[in-house]
Write an enzyme that holds these catalytic residues in place. Structure first.
Site, PDB file in Angstrom:
ATOM      1  N   THR A 105       0.828  -1.210   0.000  1.00  0.00           N
ATOM      2  CA  THR A 105       0.000   0.000   0.000  1.00  0.00           C
ATOM      3  C   THR A 105       0.859   1.254   0.000  1.00  0.00           C
ATOM      4  OG1 THR A 105      -1.745  -1.184   1.178  1.00  0.00           O
ATOM      5  CG2 THR A 105      -1.836   1.209   1.259  1.00  0.00           C
ATOM      6  N   TYR A 163       6.657 -11.549   5.076  1.00  0.00           N
ATOM      7  CA  TYR A 163       5.511 -10.947   4.399  1.00  0.00           C
ATOM      8  C   TYR A 163       5.143 -11.851   3.224  1.00  0.00           C
ATOM      9  CZ  TYR A 163       2.924  -7.240   1.851  1.00  0.00           C
ATOM     10  OH  TYR A 163       1.985  -6.496   1.172  1.00  0.00           O
ATOM     11  N   LYS A 211       2.991 -11.815   8.084  1.00  0.00           N
ATOM     12  CA  LYS A 211       1.909 -11.029   7.474  1.00  0.00           C
ATOM     13  C   LYS A 211       1.389 -11.886   6.335  1.00  0.00           C
ATOM     14  CE  LYS A 211       0.835  -6.607   5.204  1.00  0.00           C
ATOM     15  NZ  LYS A 211       0.174  -7.059   3.973  1.00  0.00           N
ATOM     16  N   SER A 230      -0.862 -12.473   3.495  1.00  0.00           N
ATOM     17  CA  SER A 230      -1.734 -11.805   2.528  1.00  0.00           C
ATOM     18  C   SER A 230      -2.073 -12.759   1.392  1.00  0.00           C
ATOM     19  CB  SER A 230      -1.063 -10.536   1.995  1.00  0.00           C
ATOM     20  OG  SER A 230      -0.887  -9.604   3.030  1.00  0.00           O
ATOM     21  N   GLU A 245     -11.145  -8.170   3.272  1.00  0.00           N
ATOM     22  CA  GLU A 245     -12.536  -8.600   3.089  1.00  0.00           C
ATOM     23  C   GLU A 245     -12.797 -10.008   3.610  1.00  0.00           C
ATOM     24  OE1 GLU A 245     -10.479  -8.908  -1.025  1.00  0.00           O
ATOM     25  OE2 GLU A 245     -10.333  -7.716   0.812  1.00  0.00           O
ATOM     26  N   VAL A 298      -3.186  -6.848   9.029  1.00  0.00           N
ATOM     27  CA  VAL A 298      -2.500  -5.718   8.408  1.00  0.00           C
ATOM     28  C   VAL A 298      -3.238  -5.420   7.110  1.00  0.00           C
ATOM     29  CG1 VAL A 298      -0.336  -4.814   7.489  1.00  0.00           C
ATOM     30  CG2 VAL A 298      -0.281  -6.538   9.306  1.00  0.00           C
ATOM     31  N   SER A 307      -4.938  -2.155   4.178  1.00  0.00           N
ATOM     32  CA  SER A 307      -5.096  -0.768   3.745  1.00  0.00           C
ATOM     33  C   SER A 307      -6.402  -0.153   4.225  1.00  0.00           C
ATOM     34  CB  SER A 307      -5.005  -0.682   2.220  1.00  0.00           C
ATOM     35  OG  SER A 307      -6.027  -1.449   1.611  1.00  0.00           O
TER      36      SER A 307
END
EC number: 4.1.3.3
Length: 308
Positions: free
Chosen positions: A51, A142, A172, A174, A201, A215, A217
């Site tokens: 981000t 990450y 993290k 993602s 989401e 974590v 945005s």
């Protein structure tokens, strides 16, 4: 020595404010910190990540941003995690040393994504070389395979990692693979590692399998509502938690169909917070006026359970 406070709850993946001519805009970070703490009740940040356009910034810019977040966040933020990943190992190491020198609460590293590690051992070797440059700083991997193309499962990565990276603190995460996340948490019986989910989401699903926090945005501008979701989940009031998740999803589903990325996130943060985030850096281009009008109208139309 004061025991380290556990990293949990929400972590804002910070935006890098830029001037209209594309330079980093350091003076607004003080206002940004106060906004996160006072308006969104978010006291943890992840700096220079996706981000924040971290991989589009120069090493010097990344250092300046890290220093400014540390300076302005002093006595206000609980954790400042600095992403130090890069394609070049020496650059990662330089950024790790810098983060340690300025007192960062943690460092994180993305997998290299041009010449990619092809197995766990190659990835851990790379991470170890970075982490060893900041031997007193908690280290996070990450994991973001949709962008890196590195699909090595985190469950596999965890085996023996503490022996090779003593500062390893967590991930993290993602990715949408909740099975991998669940297996990681199942292995983490002693609770020594922290798993922070990065797909906003789907946060409620990640909480259900045991994620420590998140974590993302959206916590820049929907942090207050997401904190209320965390509180509802903890009660537990699953119906209320679902309501918050569904409404966040309703907004994101709407903007994703319009085309939603870093540039659009900057635009949303600007109109919600009033803090000028500026344009993204090429090759990304500014959000269109049409996007801004539609996204603002959609967000304004949402009625949250707390009455906002």
């Amino acid at each position: 020595m004061t025991p380290r406070k556990k990293l949990e709850g929400l972590v804002a993946a910070t935006i890098t404010p830029m001037t209209p001519d594309g330079q980093i805009n350091l003076p607004v970070i003080r206002q940004y910190v106060d906004y996160l703490v006072n308006e969104q009740n978010v006291k943890n940040v992840f700096v220079n990540g996706t981000t924040g356009e971290g991989l589009s910034l120069s090493i010097q810019e990344r250092k300046q941003l890290a220093e400014e977040w540390m300076c302005q966040g002093k006595d206000k933020l609980d954790h400042v995690i600095i992403h130090v990943g890069a394609l070049s190992l020496p650059e990662c190491q330089e950024l790790a040393r810098h983060a340690a020198a300025i007192g960062a609460g943690g460092i994180a590293v993305i997998a290299p994504f041009f010449f990619k590690p092809t197995n766990k051992d190659e990835l851990v070797a790379f991470l170890q070389k970075v982490a060893s440059e900041a031997p007193e700083v908690p280290f996070y991997y990450y994991h973001i395979p949709p962008l890196t193309g590195v699909k090595i499962r985190v469950e596999e990565l965890l085996d023996g990692i503490k022996a090779q990276i003593p500062t390893f603190q967590g991930v993290k995460f993602s990715d949408t693979d909740l099975l991998d996340l669940a297996q990681c948490i199942n292995k983490n019986e002693t609770g020594q590692f922290e798993f922070l989910y990065g797909v906003d989401e789907q946060l409620l699903g990640a909480l259900a399998v045991g994620a420590n926090g998140a974590v993302g945005s959206t916590y820049n501008y929907l942090g207050r509502q997401t904190n209320l979701m965390l509180q509802a989940f903890a009660k537990p009031d699953l119906a209320l938690a679902q309501k918050y998740q569904f409404l966040t999803g309703e907004f994101l589903n709407f903007v994703i169909k319009l085309g939603f990325g870093v540039a659009q996130t900057k635009a949303v943060m600007t109109f919600v917070s009033g803090i000028p985030m500026g344009p993204p850096r090429l090759p990304l281009v500014d959000a269109s006026n049409e996007f801004i009008v539609k996204a603002k109208a959609k967000l304004d139309s949402i009625v949250w359970p707390d009455g906002d």
